[in-house]
Design a protein around this motif. Structure first.
Motif, PDB file in Angstrom:
ATOM      1  N   ASP A 185       0.809  -1.216   0.000  1.00 41.75           N
ATOM      2  CA  ASP A 185       0.000   0.000   0.000  1.00 41.75           C
ATOM      3  C   ASP A 185       0.842   1.266   0.000  1.00 41.75           C
ATOM      4  N   ASP A 186       2.137   1.155   0.317  1.00 43.53           N
ATOM      5  CA  ASP A 186       2.960   2.355   0.399  1.00 43.53           C
ATOM      6  C   ASP A 186       3.002   3.150  -0.898  1.00 43.53           C
ATOM      7  N   PRO A 187       3.161   2.511  -2.080  1.00 47.58           N
ATOM      8  CA  PRO A 187       3.132   3.313  -3.313  1.00 47.58           C
ATOM      9  C   PRO A 187       1.808   4.049  -3.514  1.00 47.58           C
ATOM     10  N   ASP A 188       0.677   3.387  -3.186  1.00 46.01           N
ATOM     11  CA  ASP A 188      -0.622   4.052  -3.318  1.00 46.01           C
ATOM     12  C   ASP A 188      -0.723   5.245  -2.373  1.00 46.01           C
ATOM     13  N   ARG A 189      -0.199   5.073  -1.165  1.00 46.43           N
ATOM     14  CA  ARG A 189      -0.237   6.182  -0.214  1.00 46.43           C
ATOM     15  C   ARG A 189       0.593   7.362  -0.721  1.00 46.43           C
ATOM     16  N   ARG A 190       1.759   7.067  -1.253  1.00 47.77           N
ATOM     17  CA  ARG A 190       2.603   8.148  -1.767  1.00 47.77           C
ATOM     18  C   ARG A 190       1.918   8.873  -2.920  1.00 47.77           C
ATOM     19  N   ARG A 191       1.257   8.094  -3.793  1.00 47.52           N
ATOM     20  CA  ARG A 191       0.558   8.743  -4.907  1.00 47.52           C
ATOM     21  C   ARG A 191      -0.596   9.603  -4.402  1.00 47.52           C
ATOM     22  N   LEU A 192      -1.320   9.110  -3.394  1.00 51.81           N
ATOM     23  CA  LEU A 192      -2.411   9.907  -2.825  1.00 51.81           C
ATOM     24  C   LEU A 192      -1.880  11.205  -2.224  1.00 51.81           C
ATOM     25  N   LEU A 193      -0.824  11.104  -1.430  1.00 52.56           N
ATOM     26  CA  LEU A 193      -0.277  12.299  -0.792  1.00 52.56           C
ATOM     27  C   LEU A 193       0.303  13.266  -1.816  1.00 52.56           C
ATOM     28  N   LEU A 194       0.919  12.732  -2.881  1.00 54.55           N
ATOM     29  CA  LEU A 194       1.421  13.608  -3.943  1.00 54.55           C
ATOM     30  C   LEU A 194       0.269  14.307  -4.661  1.00 54.55           C
ATOM     31  N   GLY A 195      -0.837  13.582  -4.862  1.00 55.35           N
ATOM     32  CA  GLY A 195      -2.001  14.193  -5.489  1.00 55.35           C
ATOM     33  C   GLY A 195      -2.590  15.310  -4.634  1.00 55.35           C
ATOM     34  N   VAL A 196      -2.700  15.063  -3.324  1.00 58.52           N
ATOM     35  CA  VAL A 196      -3.210  16.098  -2.418  1.00 58.52           C
ATOM     36  C   VAL A 196      -2.273  17.301  -2.407  1.00 58.52           C
ATOM     37  N   THR A 197      -0.960  17.036  -2.378  1.00 58.46           N
ATOM     38  CA  THR A 197       0.013  18.132  -2.401  1.00 58.46           C
ATOM     39  C   THR A 197      -0.124  18.951  -3.675  1.00 58.46           C
ATOM     40  N   ALA A 198      -0.310  18.265  -4.817  1.00 58.43           N
ATOM     41  CA  ALA A 198      -0.477  18.978  -6.085  1.00 58.43           C
ATOM     42  C   ALA A 198      -1.745  19.834  -6.070  1.00 58.43           C
ATOM     43  N   ALA A 199      -2.823  19.320  -5.487  1.00 57.66           N
ATOM     44  CA  ALA A 199      -4.067  20.089  -5.421  1.00 57.66           C
ATOM     45  C   ALA A 199      -3.903  21.328  -4.554  1.00 57.66           C
ATOM     46  N   VAL A 200      -3.242  21.155  -3.400  1.00 60.10           N
ATOM     47  CA  VAL A 200      -3.001  22.305  -2.514  1.00 60.10           C
ATOM     48  C   VAL A 200      -2.120  23.337  -3.215  1.00 60.10           C
ATOM     49  N   GLY A 201      -1.051  22.865  -3.883  1.00 58.67           N
ATOM     50  CA  GLY A 201      -0.179  23.786  -4.591  1.00 58.67           C
ATOM     51  C   GLY A 201      -0.892  24.517  -5.702  1.00 58.67           C
ATOM     52  N   ALA A 202      -1.775  23.808  -6.424  1.00 63.62           N
ATOM     53  CA  ALA A 202      -2.483  24.435  -7.541  1.00 63.62           C
ATOM     54  C   ALA A 202      -3.422  25.539  -7.067  1.00 63.62           C
ATOM     55  N   VAL A 203      -4.245  25.252  -6.044  1.00 68.98           N
ATOM     56  CA  VAL A 203      -5.197  26.272  -5.601  1.00 68.98           C
ATOM     57  C   VAL A 203      -4.486  27.443  -4.934  1.00 68.98           C
ATOM     58  N   THR A 204      -3.330  27.176  -4.322  1.00 70.38           N
ATOM     59  CA  THR A 204      -2.590  28.259  -3.675  1.00 70.38           C
ATOM     60  C   THR A 204      -1.900  29.138  -4.710  1.00 70.38           C
ATOM     61  N   LEU A 205      -1.175  28.529  -5.637  1.00 73.39           N
ATOM     62  CA  LEU A 205      -0.425  29.308  -6.621  1.00 73.39           C
ATOM     63  C   LEU A 205      -1.328  30.110  -7.549  1.00 73.39           C
ATOM     64  N   THR A 206      -2.531  29.618  -7.814  1.00 79.22           N
ATOM     65  CA  THR A 206      -3.416  30.319  -8.738  1.00 79.22           C
ATOM     66  C   THR A 206      -4.289  31.366  -8.049  1.00 79.22           C
ATOM     67  N   THR A 207      -4.130  31.531  -6.735  1.00 74.75           N
ATOM     68  CA  THR A 207      -4.888  32.564  -6.022  1.00 74.75           C
ATOM     69  C   THR A 207      -4.017  33.519  -5.216  1.00 74.75           C
ATOM     70  N   VAL A 208      -2.835  33.064  -4.774  1.00 75.23           N
ATOM     71  CA  VAL A 208      -2.039  33.880  -3.859  1.00 75.23           C
ATOM     72  C   VAL A 208      -1.409  35.083  -4.561  1.00 75.23           C
ATOM     73  N   GLY A 209      -1.435  35.105  -5.890  1.00 75.23           N
ATOM     74  CA  GLY A 209      -0.900  36.248  -6.614  1.00 75.23           C
ATOM     75  C   GLY A 209      -1.624  37.550  -6.313  1.00 75.23           C
ATOM     76  N   GLN A 210      -2.828  37.468  -5.721  1.00 74.04           N
ATOM     77  CA  GLN A 210      -3.540  38.693  -5.360  1.00 74.04           C
ATOM     78  C   GLN A 210      -2.872  39.443  -4.214  1.00 74.04           C
TER      79      GLN A 210
END
Length: 380
Positions: A185-210
């Motif tokens: 399950d470790d690879p699946d967990r890493r992929r899940l956490l990487l996906g969550v990290t990417a989502a957090v980074g995307a919503v932050t980078l596309t809004t924090v420019g204000q």
């Protein structure tokens, strides 16, 4: 006699990673975002609505302070949304445990989790709507948002206390009981956490420019663009919304109340020593932008009206109504040499939407307290 119902079969979930280890990994980042959002939100509330004993001690420096803290407040709140959704995904099977309540202590634990989840959803999504200035509810946003923030923080502390053994096991890399999962399950967990990290980074980078000028080119989903607006600065509340018109300003004079009261025309204000400062407008919705301001120092006007070096100021706007029509300015703000009654913005006479004929600009201050259309200034 009623027939005896057979025992309810347990609900099973085929998806993996609904485990304490994954929930804790996501929860620690969610907890950090909530703590940052809570701390900066409480600071913002006290800057906007200081109790009397605190008003004279609120610092006016660093001049960029509110720009940073409120930017962090909005950015951490937006980042917490995908984190909260991911956290709820990892733990939702526990909603279907049977029996739902095993003891009074277990009932209290489940009640505390309900309060925590409800408060978090309320805070994050009403806060998100607030930055778009959309209020589809009958209550006043500011006091309710502030009260529920304390409810959320208290329920978070209670939840951490209850779950501390599992959290401790995760950080010390123990794997007893529910923390143990097959190594596959470790690879699946890493992929899940990487996906969550990417989502957090995307919503932050596309809004924090204000609020972060360097990231302005990435700003795609912010409700305000700091580069768009009259005289190069956005406007939240227009003159039309405030009920201020050019006709209503005919014969305008600044009324200054104090031991030596006076009334100053615009020409008389322009004849006083003029000072130039570069200060940001930082709004509670998260956007901020620095601008070049020219005007008369507030402390000079207070002194002219008989105020001493420890005088406060009370500012009254010409707008017809509004929660911030009357603004109290504590001693440190009123006496700061950067605090101006501004008459010009970026080298031009103030536009009507930016507060013509005169507005307040002060360091380390929420935008709602940078009063526009000033009609009266009092030595307090």
């Amino acid at each position: 006699m009623r027939p005896t119902l057979p025992p309810r079969p347990p609900v099973t979930f085929k998806a993996r990673l609904h485990d304490a280890r994954t929930a804790t990994a996501i929860g620690r980042w969610l907890g950090l975002a909530v703590v940052v959002c809570f701390a900066t939100g409480v600071l913002s509330h006290y800057l906007q609505h200081p109790p009397g004993w605190l008003a004279d001690w609120l610092p006016s420096r660093p001049y960029w302070g509110y720009r940073v803290t409120q930017g962090l407040h909005v950015a951490s709140g937006i980042a917490a949304i995908p984190l909260l959704l991911a956290k709820l995904w990892t733990v939702y099977p526990r909603l279907f445990t049977w029996p739902p309540v095993r003891s009074p202590l277990h009932a209290l634990e489940r009640l505390s989790v309900f309060v925590l989840v409800a408060a978090a959803l309320f805070q994050l999504f009403t806060g998100l709507l607030n930055i778009f200035q959309w209020y589809p509810w009958p209550f006043s946003f500011v006091p309710v948002h502030y009260a529920v923030a304390w409810l959320l923080f208290g329920s978070l502390l209670l939840h951490l206390a209850v779950q501390w053994p599992r959290i401790r096991d995760h950080f010390t890399r123990r794997s007893p009981g529910t923390l143990a999962l097959p190594e596959a399950d470790d690879p699946d967990r890493r992929r899940l956490l990487l996906g969550v990290t990417a989502a957090v980074g995307a919503v932050t980078l596309t809004t924090v420019g204000q609020s972060v000028t360097a990231l302005g080119p990435l700003e795609l989903f912010s409700p305000r663009s700091p580069d768009h607006g009259p005289q190069g600065l956005p406007v939240n509340r227009t003159a039309a919304a405030a009920g201020v018109t050019g006709a209503s300003l005919a014969g305008w004079r600044l009324v200054v109340a104090g031991p030596r009261p006076c009334a100053l025309t615009l020409d008389e204000l322009r004849a006083l020593p003029q000072y130039e400062v570069t200060l940001p407008i930082a709004c509670v919705e998260g956007w901020s932008k620095s601008a070049h301001w020219t005007g008369v120092r507030v402390r000079d006007i207070l002194e002219r009206a008989g105020g001493g070096p420890d005088s406060r100021a009370r500012v009254v706007s010409l707008e017809k109504a509004g929660a911030y029509r009357v603004m109290e300015m504590g001693r440190l703000y009123a006496q700061d040499p950067l605090t101006l009654l501004a008459l010009r913005l970026n080298g031009e006479v103030l536009s009507l939407d930016h507060g013509y004929p005169a507005r307040i600009i002060a360091p380390n201050r929420p935008g709602v307290l940078q009063t526009k259309w000033v009609g009266r200034l009092e030595v307090a």
